[in-house]
Design an enzyme around this catalytic site. Structure first.
Site, mmCIF file in Angstrom:
data_model
loop_
_atom_site.group_PDB
_atom_site.id
_atom_site.type_symbol
_atom_site.label_atom_id
_atom_site.label_comp_id
_atom_site.label_asym_id
_atom_site.label_seq_id
_atom_site.Cartn_x
_atom_site.Cartn_y
_atom_site.Cartn_z
ATOM 1 C CG ASP A 112 -1.985 0.952 1.292
ATOM 2 O OD1 ASP A 112 -2.400 1.458 0.251
ATOM 3 O OD2 ASP A 112 -2.424 1.283 2.410
ATOM 4 C CB THR A 116 4.715 -2.900 5.793
ATOM 5 O OG1 THR A 116 3.633 -2.227 6.438
ATOM 6 C CG2 THR A 116 4.962 -4.242 6.459
HETATM 7 P P1 IMP Z 1 1.832 -0.403 3.823
HETATM 8 O O1 IMP Z 1 2.886 -0.376 4.882
HETATM 9 O O2 IMP Z 1 1.042 0.874 3.765
HETATM 10 O O3 IMP Z 1 2.341 -0.810 2.460
HETATM 11 O O4 IMP Z 1 0.759 -1.392 4.344
HETATM 12 C C1 IMP Z 1 0.656 -2.654 4.012
HETATM 13 C C2 IMP Z 1 -0.294 -3.354 4.964
HETATM 14 O O5 IMP Z 1 -1.543 -2.657 5.161
HETATM 15 C C3 IMP Z 1 -0.645 -4.653 4.325
HETATM 16 O O6 IMP Z 1 0.279 -5.636 4.706
HETATM 17 C C4 IMP Z 1 -2.035 -4.913 4.837
HETATM 18 O O7 IMP Z 1 -1.956 -5.588 6.073
HETATM 19 C C5 IMP Z 1 -2.630 -3.548 5.082
HETATM 20 N N1 IMP Z 1 -3.503 -3.164 3.964
HETATM 21 C C6 IMP Z 1 -3.268 -2.230 3.023
HETATM 22 N N2 IMP Z 1 -4.287 -2.123 2.156
HETATM 23 C C7 IMP Z 1 -5.202 -3.041 2.544
HETATM 24 C C8 IMP Z 1 -6.495 -3.434 2.018
HETATM 25 O O8 IMP Z 1 -7.015 -2.927 1.010
HETATM 26 N N3 IMP Z 1 -7.133 -4.423 2.701
HETATM 27 C C9 IMP Z 1 -6.609 -5.017 3.804
HETATM 28 N N4 IMP Z 1 -5.411 -4.684 4.317
HETATM 29 C C10 IMP Z 1 -4.711 -3.695 3.692
#
Ligand code: IMP
Ligand code: MG
Length: 185
Positions: A112, A116
């Protein structure tokens, strides 16, 4: 976040997931199988690391299709809630396996903002991984805040909140066999 009566609209049907996961496994087999054959299987197996809990369904399906020796481990992360700490990722569960000198395949359900994977990638490099490749089932590319190089990507999707095949809303919907969009009726 959705409130009221929730409805799940199918975005990626089960057959499409199965087909794409098989293609990704083939690609990974091509990239790693030969180098694995040249090495000592015990000391040099690929260390596959999933990010709990969302990646588990994808990881299991993918790894069953790999044709060379792997080891499996997990990270669990959490983001801090407030906007003051946006982008800060906390490691809630660390891997157990040693990382120094290892080839690592990091497996994630969805990328996203990228925070992470960026954090985990930094940690694996700090620990002296020989190589790290990223494998993500879903890429919400337009939401990206920090760049992460995804080596194996299943599907690029729009900025929609998705559930199923491991992904949750408030810990629900993980066991749906497809990826769906959470909507309100
Ligand atoms: P990032 O650190 O923003 O890339 O977040 C990634 C994490 O957010 C993923 O591993 C998911 O656990 C959660 N996440 C992001 N988008 C979604 C979604 O559309 N549905 C469910 N979980 C999401
Ligand atoms: Mg996740």
């Amino acid at each position: 976040m959705p409130m009221g009566k929730e409805n799940v609209r199918i975005l990626i049907p089960q057959e499409d997931l199965e087909r794409r996961v098989a293609e990704m496994a083939e690609e990974i087999n091509r990239d790693f199988a030969q180098s694995a054959a040249d090495q000592d299987a015990d000391t040099d197996s690929l260390v596959c690391i999933g990010v709990l809990k969302g990646s588990v369904f994808f990881l299991v399906d993918l790894l069953k299709k790999l044709t060379f020796p792997v080891k499996v481990d997990f990270f669990q992360t959490a983001s801090y809630g407030s906007s003051m700490t946006a982008g800060e990722v906390r490691i809630r569960k660390d891997v157990d396996l040693p990382i120094r000198g290892k080839d690592v395949l990091l497996i994630e359900d969805i990328v996203d903002t990228g925070h992470t994977l960026r954090t985990i990638l930094g940690l694996l490099r700090f620990r002296g991984a020989k190589s790290v490749r990223l494998c993500a089932l879903l890429d919400k590319a337009e939401r990206r805040e920090v760049d992460v190089p995804i080596d194996y990507c299943g599907f690029t999707i729009e900025d929609l909140f998705v559930v199923g095949y491991g992904l949750d809303f408030d810990e629900r919907y993980r066991n749906l066999p497809y990826i769906g969009v959470l909507e309100m009726d």
